[in-house]
Design a protein around this motif. Structure first.
Motif, PDB file in Angstrom:
ATOM      1  N   SER A  35       0.837  -1.198   0.000  1.00 12.97           N
ATOM      2  CA  SER A  35       0.000   0.000   0.000  1.00 12.97           C
ATOM      3  C   SER A  35       0.877   1.255   0.000  1.00 12.97           C
ATOM      4  O   SER A  35       1.665   1.469   0.932  1.00 12.97           O
ATOM      5  CB  SER A  35      -0.905  -0.031   1.230  1.00 12.97           C
ATOM      6  N   TYR A  36       0.705   2.070  -1.015  1.00 10.87           N
ATOM      7  CA  TYR A  36       1.462   3.331  -1.090  1.00 10.87           C
ATOM      8  C   TYR A  36       1.076   4.218   0.090  1.00 10.87           C
ATOM      9  O   TYR A  36       1.930   4.877   0.707  1.00 10.87           O
ATOM     10  CB  TYR A  36       1.135   4.020  -2.419  1.00 10.87           C
ATOM     11  N   ALA A  37      -0.227   4.209   0.404  1.00 15.59           N
ATOM     12  CA  ALA A  37      -0.698   5.018   1.539  1.00 15.59           C
ATOM     13  C   ALA A  37      -0.042   4.540   2.837  1.00 15.59           C
ATOM     14  O   ALA A  37       0.384   5.343   3.674  1.00 15.59           O
ATOM     15  CB  ALA A  37      -2.212   4.937   1.651  1.00 15.59           C
ATOM     16  N   GLY A  38       0.074   3.218   2.978  1.00 17.21           N
ATOM     17  CA  GLY A  38       0.704   2.662   4.173  1.00 17.21           C
ATOM     18  C   GLY A  38       2.168   3.068   4.266  1.00 17.21           C
ATOM     19  O   GLY A  38       2.685   3.405   5.335  1.00 17.21           O
ATOM     20  N   GLN A  39       2.843   3.032   3.125  1.00 17.97           N
ATOM     21  CA  GLN A  39       4.247   3.459   3.110  1.00 17.97           C
ATOM     22  C   GLN A  39       4.365   4.928   3.519  1.00 17.97           C
ATOM     23  O   GLN A  39       5.270   5.323   4.242  1.00 17.97           O
ATOM     24  CB  GLN A  39       4.834   3.275   1.696  1.00 17.97           C
ATOM     25  N   MET A  40       3.392   5.714   3.053  1.00 18.03           N
ATOM     26  CA  MET A  40       3.427   7.139   3.378  1.00 18.03           C
ATOM     27  C   MET A  40       3.191   7.363   4.875  1.00 18.03           C
ATOM     28  O   MET A  40       3.832   8.210   5.504  1.00 18.03           O
ATOM     29  CB  MET A  40       2.370   7.875   2.548  1.00 18.03           C
ATOM     30  N   LEU A  41       2.281   6.560   5.449  1.00 17.86           N
ATOM     31  CA  LEU A  41       2.041   6.667   6.896  1.00 17.86           C
ATOM     32  C   LEU A  41       3.327   6.362   7.663  1.00 17.86           C
ATOM     33  O   LEU A  41       3.683   7.055   8.622  1.00 17.86           O
ATOM     34  CB  LEU A  41       0.930   5.701   7.337  1.00 17.86           C
ATOM     35  N   SER A  42       4.013   5.301   7.214  1.00 23.76           N
ATOM     36  CA  SER A  42       5.271   4.946   7.880  1.00 23.76           C
ATOM     37  C   SER A  42       6.282   6.079   7.761  1.00 23.76           C
ATOM     38  O   SER A  42       6.988   6.421   8.723  1.00 23.76           O
ATOM     39  CB  SER A  42       5.865   3.677   7.254  1.00 23.76           C
ATOM     40  N   ALA A  43       6.345   6.644   6.560  1.00 25.45           N
ATOM     41  CA  ALA A  43       7.310   7.735   6.331  1.00 25.45           C
ATOM     42  C   ALA A  43       7.006   8.914   7.259  1.00 25.45           C
ATOM     43  O   ALA A  43       7.918   9.520   7.835  1.00 25.45           O
ATOM     44  CB  ALA A  43       7.248   8.168   4.868  1.00 25.45           C
ATOM     45  N   MET A  44       5.732   9.220   7.413  1.00 28.08           N
ATOM     46  CA  MET A  44       5.361  10.360   8.257  1.00 28.08           C
ATOM     47  C   MET A  44       5.675  10.077   9.725  1.00 28.08           C
ATOM     48  O   MET A  44       6.227  10.934  10.427  1.00 28.08           O
ATOM     49  CB  MET A  44       3.875  10.702   8.062  1.00 28.08           C
ATOM     50  N   ARG A  45       5.324   8.869  10.196  1.00 28.85           N
ATOM     51  CA  ARG A  45       5.606   8.523  11.600  1.00 28.85           C
ATOM     52  C   ARG A  45       7.107   8.593  11.879  1.00 28.85           C
ATOM     53  O   ARG A  45       7.556   9.072  12.906  1.00 28.85           O
ATOM     54  CB  ARG A  45       5.093   7.115  11.928  1.00 28.85           C
ATOM     55  N   ARG A  46       7.868   8.066  10.937  1.00 31.08           N
ATOM     56  CA  ARG A  46       9.324   8.084  11.105  1.00 31.08           C
ATOM     57  C   ARG A  46       9.818   9.530  11.170  1.00 31.08           C
ATOM     58  O   ARG A  46      10.660   9.878  11.984  1.00 31.08           O
ATOM     59  CB  ARG A  46       9.977   7.351   9.924  1.00 31.08           C
ATOM     60  N   ALA A  47       9.179  10.374  10.294  1.00 28.20           N
ATOM     61  CA  ALA A  47       9.660  11.749  10.206  1.00 28.20           C
ATOM     62  C   ALA A  47       9.288  12.576  11.432  1.00 28.20           C
ATOM     63  O   ALA A  47      10.101  13.313  11.964  1.00 28.20           O
ATOM     64  CB  ALA A  47       9.106  12.399   8.939  1.00 28.20           C
ATOM     65  N   PHE A  48       8.008  12.411  11.899  1.00 27.08           N
ATOM     66  CA  PHE A  48       7.628  13.310  13.003  1.00 27.08           C
ATOM     67  C   PHE A  48       8.007  12.767  14.363  1.00 27.08           C
ATOM     68  O   PHE A  48       8.242  13.500  15.291  1.00 27.08           O
ATOM     69  CB  PHE A  48       6.143  13.709  12.947  1.00 27.08           C
ATOM     70  N   GLY A  49       8.051  11.431  14.504  1.00 28.33           N
ATOM     71  CA  GLY A  49       8.269  10.891  15.834  1.00 28.33           C
ATOM     72  C   GLY A  49       9.566  10.118  15.968  1.00 28.33           C
ATOM     73  O   GLY A  49       9.856   9.587  17.035  1.00 28.33           O
ATOM     74  N   GLY A  50      10.287   9.993  14.876  1.00 25.57           N
ATOM     75  CA  GLY A  50      11.483   9.173  14.911  1.00 25.57           C
ATOM     76  C   GLY A  50      11.149   7.719  15.187  1.00 25.57           C
ATOM     77  O   GLY A  50      11.965   6.954  15.699  1.00 25.57           O
ATOM     78  N   HIS A  51       9.916   7.331  14.877  1.00 28.80           N
ATOM     79  CA  HIS A  51       9.481   5.968  15.175  1.00 28.80           C
ATOM     80  C   HIS A  51      10.146   4.951  14.258  1.00 28.80           C
ATOM     81  O   HIS A  51      10.411   5.233  13.079  1.00 28.80           O
ATOM     82  CB  HIS A  51       7.956   5.849  15.010  1.00 28.80           C
ATOM     83  N   ALA A  52      10.375   3.783  14.802  1.00 28.87           N
ATOM     84  CA  ALA A  52      10.884   2.690  13.977  1.00 28.87           C
ATOM     85  C   ALA A  52       9.784   2.225  13.046  1.00 28.87           C
ATOM     86  O   ALA A  52       8.608   2.226  13.412  1.00 28.87           O
ATOM     87  CB  ALA A  52      11.325   1.542  14.859  1.00 28.87           C
ATOM     88  N   VAL A  53      10.155   1.838  11.859  1.00 32.48           N
ATOM     89  CA  VAL A  53       9.171   1.332  10.908  1.00 32.48           C
ATOM     90  C   VAL A  53       9.687   0.050  10.288  1.00 32.48           C
ATOM     91  O   VAL A  53      10.886  -0.193  10.266  1.00 32.48           O
ATOM     92  CB  VAL A  53       8.891   2.377   9.786  1.00 32.48           C
ATOM     93  N   LYS A  54       8.756  -0.742   9.788  1.00 31.62           N
ATOM     94  CA  LYS A  54       9.157  -1.974   9.121  1.00 31.62           C
ATOM     95  C   LYS A  54       9.548  -1.683   7.684  1.00 31.62           C
ATOM     96  O   LYS A  54       9.040  -0.749   7.074  1.00 31.62           O
ATOM     97  CB  LYS A  54       8.001  -2.971   9.132  1.00 31.62           C
TER      98      LYS A  54
END
Ligand SMILES: NC(=O)C1=CN([C@@H]2O[C@H](COP(=O)(O)OP(=O)(O)OC[C@H]3O[C@@H](n4cnc5c(N)ncnc54)[C@H](O)[C@@H]3O)[C@@H](O)[C@H]2O)C=CC1
Ligand SMILES: O=C(CO)[C@H](O)[C@H](O)COP(=O)(O)O
Length: 359
Positions: free
Chosen positions: A282-301
Motif C-alpha cells: 500500500s502506497y498510503a501505508g508506506q506514506m504513513l510509515s514515512a510520516m511517523r518516522r519523520a515526526f516521531g522518529g518511530h521505527a518502521v518496518k
C-alpha cells in the motif's frame, strides 16, 4: 421452448443443462470447443460458427438468445454482433453481471432496431444447476412473458425465485445491489472469524463454530454453509491467497449510493477492503510509515527489497508476510551512537537529535 445460449462457461453451460432437463431445446455457441462438447454430450446442439448458430434458432421474429459471457466489452461486442444478425421481434437476453446503465442504453439502441432486450440479474453460481437460479428480470412485459417457460425452468421453482422488477435495467440494478449486500455479508463473517481466531485465550475452533452456527443461529445463511464447508478442508483453506477480486458490482453500488445520497457504509467498506487486499504494497501505508518516522522518529518496518534502508521494526518481524526485519540493525545501532540501548530506542533518539539539529 427453443433458446440460443452464447457463453457456455460456469453459468451458461449449467443453465443449458438445466433447460435440457426441463424439456427445452437449446442451441449453444461458444469459442471454447470443450464448452461446446460438454453441452453436446448432454443432448444440446452446439456450434462455434455464429451463422450456423443463428440459422438453428428458428423463425425470425420469434427467436430468443441468452448472452452469458463476461460483462463489459465482451458482452457489448456479442450484443452488437447479434443485433446485426437478428430481426425485429427477436429477443436478446443479457444474463451476466452488466452495469445497469449500460443495459438501459443497450435497450434503447436495440429498440430502434425492433429488437427486445431483457436484462436478467442471475444469482446461484455453480450451484444453480442443482438448486435453480434466482433471476431478477428487467425489460418489456411482452418479451418477459414470452420467456416465462425459460424462467420457470431455470428458477428453483416455477413460481419462486424469479420475477419482473420493472423496465430495462431494473433487473441488473437489483442484481447489483444484491452483490453489494453479498460483499457486506461476506466481509462481516470474515472479520468475525478473524477476530475469534486472533483471540488465542480460548483456542477456538473456527470450523466447529461455523458448523454450529449453521443450525438455529441468527446468522445462519447459505454463505455460512459454504464457509463451514471451506473450513473443513484446512489444508486447502490455508494455501489460499488473501487477494480478493471484485468484478464491479460493489463499485457500482457505491456510486449509486453517492448519486442518491444514501449511506451504504458496510458495502462501501467491504468493497474498500477488497481494494486493499488487491495491493501488494500500500502506497498510503508506506506514506504513513514515512510520516511517523519523520515526526516521531518511530521505527518502521521495511519490505524485503528495502532492507538496505536499515530501519528497525518496532514489533518483531516475521509476523506479517508482507514485511520483514532488516538485517543491518547493528549498523543503525552504531549510527545512533550506542550499542547498549535497544535498536528501537536508538532510532527514536536519532529522530530527536535530527529535530534538534533542524532548529
Ligand atoms: N460465476 C458466477 O458465480 C456468476 C457469474 N455471473 C455472470 O455471468 C456471466 C458469465 O460468467 P461465468 O459463466 O462465470 O464466466 P465464464 O468465464 O465461466 O464463462 C464465459 C464463457 O463465455 C465464453 N465467451 C467469451 N467470449 C465469447 C465470445 N465472444 N463469444 C462466445 N463465447 C464467448 C467463454 O469461452 C466462456 O465459456 C458474467 O457476466 C458473470 O459476471 C452471474 C452470476 C454468478
Ligand atoms: O454474481 C455473482 C454472485 O452473486 C458472481 O459470483 C460475481 O462474480 C461475484 O462478484 P465479485 O466477482 O465481484 O465477487
Amino acid at each position: 421452448m427453443k433458446l440460443g445460449m452464447i457463453g457456455l462457461g460456469k453459468m451458461g453451460g449449467n443453465m443449458v443443462l438445466r433447460l435440457l432437463q426441463g424439456g427445452h431445446q437449446v442451441v449453444g455457441h461458444d469459442r471454447s470447443e470443450a464448452a461446446l462438447q460438454n453441452i453436446r454430450d448432454h443432448g444440446a446442439q452446439g456450434t462455434s460458427d455464429i451463422d450456423e448458430f443463428i440459422a438453428a434458432l428458428g423463425e425470425p421474429g420469434s427467436r430468443a438468445v441468452w448472452v452469458m459471457v463476461p460483462a463489459g466489452q465482451i458482452t457489448q461486442s456479442v450484443i452488437d454482433d447479434l443485433a446485426g444478425r437478428l430481426s425485429p421481434g427477436d429477443i436478446i437476453i443479457d444474463g451476466g453481471n452488466s452495469n445497469f446503465k449500460d443495459t438501459q442504453r443497450r435497450a434503447e439502441e436495440l429498440a430502434h432496431e425492433g429488437l427486445h432486450f431483457v436484462d436478467v440479474g442471475t444469482s446461484g453460481g455453480i450451484w444453480g444447476l442443482k438448486e435453480g437460479y434466482a433471476m431478477m428480470v428487467g425489460g418489456p412485459e411482452e418479451a418477459v412473458e414470452r420467456l416465462r417457460p425459460i424462467f420457470e425452468t431455470l428458477a428453483p421453482a416455477a413460481d419462486r425465485g424469479w420475477g419482473r422488477m420493472g423496465p430495462s435495467g431494473s433487473g441488473h440494478y437489483v442484481k447489483m445491489v444484491h452483490n453489494g449486500i453479498e460483499y457486506g455479508m461476506m466481509q462481516a463473517y470474515a472479520e468475525g472469524f478473524e477476530l475469534m481466531k486472533a483471540h488465542q485465550t480460548f483456542n477456538l475452533d473456527m470450523a466447529q463454530i461455523a458448523e454450529l452456527w449453521r443450525h438455529g443461529s441468527v446468522v445462519r445463511s447459505w454463505l455460512l454453509d459454504l464457509t463451514a464447508e471451506a473450513l473443513k478442508n484446512s489444508a486447502d483453506f490455508e494455501q489460499l491467497s488473501d487477494y480478493v477480486a471484485d468484478s464491479g458490482e460493489g463499485r457500482w453500488t457505491i456510486i449509486d449510493s453517492i448519486e442518491l445520497g444514501v449511506p451504504t457504509p458496510v458495502i462501501t467498506l467491504a468493497t474498500q477492503m477488497r481494494f486493499r487486499s488487491q495491493q501488494e504494497v500500500s502506497y498510503a501505508g508506506q506514506m504513513l510509515s514515512a510520516m511517523r518516522r519523520a515526526f516521531g522518529g518511530h521505527a518502521v518496518k521495511t519490505l524485503e527489497v528495502g532492507k538496505q534502508e536499515g530501519l528497525v521494526p518496532e514489533v518483531q518481524a516475521g509476523e506479517h508476510p508482507k514485511a520483514a526485519a532488516p538485517e543491518n540493525i547493528p549498523a543503525v545501532a552504531a549510527q545512533a551512537g550506542s550499542s547498549e540501548h535497544s535498536a528501537a530506542e536508538q532510532l527514536g533518539e536519532t529522530g530527536q537529535q535530527r529535530v534538534k539539529g533542524d532548529e
